[in-house]
Design an enzyme around this catalytic site. Structure first.
Site, short mmCIF file in Angstrom:
data_model
loop_
_atom_site.label_atom_id
_atom_site.label_comp_id
_atom_site.label_asym_id
_atom_site.label_seq_id
_atom_site.Cartn_x
_atom_site.Cartn_y
_atom_site.Cartn_z
N GLU A 60 -2.37 -6.86 4.74
CA GLU A 60 -1.26 -6.20 4.16
C GLU A 60 -1.52 -4.84 4.23
OE1 GLU A 60 1.69 -5.99 3.12
OE2 GLU A 60 2.01 -6.51 1.05
N ASP A 64 -0.26 -2.78 -4.50
CA ASP A 64 0.16 -1.99 -5.47
C ASP A 64 0.18 -2.72 -7.17
OD1 ASP A 64 1.66 0.29 -6.70
OD2 ASP A 64 3.44 -0.52 -6.21
N ARG A 73 8.23 4.41 9.59
CA ARG A 73 7.03 3.48 9.93
C ARG A 73 6.28 3.75 11.17
NH1 ARG A 73 8.13 -1.05 6.73
NH2 ARG A 73 10.02 -1.73 6.38
P1 5GP Z 1 3.09 -4.90 -4.72
O1 5GP Z 1 3.74 -6.31 -4.66
O2 5GP Z 1 1.40 -5.08 -4.51
O3 5GP Z 1 3.38 -4.18 -6.19
O4 5GP Z 1 3.59 -3.90 -3.67
C1 5GP Z 1 3.29 -4.48 -2.45
C2 5GP Z 1 4.51 -3.79 -1.29
O5 5GP Z 1 5.16 -2.75 -2.15
C3 5GP Z 1 3.81 -3.37 -0.08
O6 5GP Z 1 3.77 -4.26 0.77
C4 5GP Z 1 4.91 -2.25 0.26
O7 5GP Z 1 5.93 -2.84 1.04
C5 5GP Z 1 5.35 -1.82 -0.81
N1 5GP Z 1 4.57 -0.66 -1.42
C6 5GP Z 1 3.95 -0.43 -2.49
N2 5GP Z 1 3.42 1.02 -2.67
C7 5GP Z 1 4.06 1.60 -1.42
C8 5GP Z 1 3.95 3.00 -1.12
O8 5GP Z 1 3.12 3.99 -1.61
N3 5GP Z 1 4.85 3.24 -0.06
C9 5GP Z 1 5.57 2.26 0.72
N4 5GP Z 1 6.09 2.78 1.78
N5 5GP Z 1 5.57 0.97 0.37
C10 5GP Z 1 4.83 0.56 -0.91
#
Ligand code: 5GP
Length: 176
Positions: free
Chosen positions: A100, A104, A167
């Site tokens: 991954e 976050d 990207r």
């Molecule tokens: P989570 O489900 O852990 O909250 O978030 C994961 C997903 O959120 C990642 O796969 C990504 O797509 C997006 N994401 C989280 N933080 C960032 C960031 O700082 N930049 C970008 N572009 N996407 C993020």
């Protein structure tokens, strides 16, 4: 639309690639060179990390792809995972490594991990991430392999997007 001129470099291409090679070494040491490993790429954000990491792995590797999304077009998680494609084959008695871009809140990986454990008869499944935003975590989940820990800023590049763009950058940037 944000302007690329306002993008600051957080991690340059050289540092990114060096760290990915070091992480691949860690993964090689952990698994050894003999037993096959199925890599599961979470599209689209992990695509660059996935291809770069896989080039340095020494065991026999299979590649699978799933498409998940929790951000939509914003800089914050929607709080729900949208599974666009979750067609993972039977992984009976196999070892799998989910790859991954960034963890976050942990929502996406918590969802996928539970899905794989429940549906794919996997022998062992672990998580490798390029970035760990530890300070934003809401779910009780930790990556097994992580290249960089970062604080709570929104980053783009090397697979990570803003509104679908950026990207393709070979470095990691952020907007101030
Ligand atoms: P989570 O489900 O852990 O909250 O978030 C994961 C997903 O959120 C990642 O796969 C990504 O797509 C997006 N994401 C989280 N933080 C960032 C960031 O700082 N930049 C970008 N572009 N996407 C993020």
């Amino acid at each position: 639309m944000k302007d690329i001129k306002d993008l600051k470099v957080l991690i340059d291409s050289k540092k990114l690639n060096e760290r990915i090679v070091a992480l691949a070494d860690e993964i090689n040491s952990h698994y050894g060179e003999n037993e096959p490993l199925t890599l599961i790429c979470i599209l689209r954000g992990a695509v660059m990390f996935f291809t770069e990491l896989s080039k340095h792995l020494k065991m026999p590797v299979k590649m699978e792809f799933v498409t998940l999304s929790s951000y939509g077009n914003s800089e914050k998680s929607t709080g729900k995972v949208k599974a666009v494609n979750l067609a993972i084959p039977d992984l009976e008695n196999q070892k799998a490594l989910i790859v991954e871009d960034i963890i976050d809140t942990g929502l996406t990986l918590d969802f996928l991990l539970k899905f794989i454990k429940t549906n794919c008869k996997v022998k062992d499944v672990k998580l490798a991430v390029l970035f760990d935003k530890k300070c934003a975590r809401k779910f009780d989940i930790e990556p097994d392999f992580s290249a960089f820990e970062i604080d709570d800023k929104f980053i783009v590049g090397f697979g990570l997007d803003y509104n679908g763009f950026y990207r393709n950058l070979d470095y990691i940037g952020y907007f101030e």
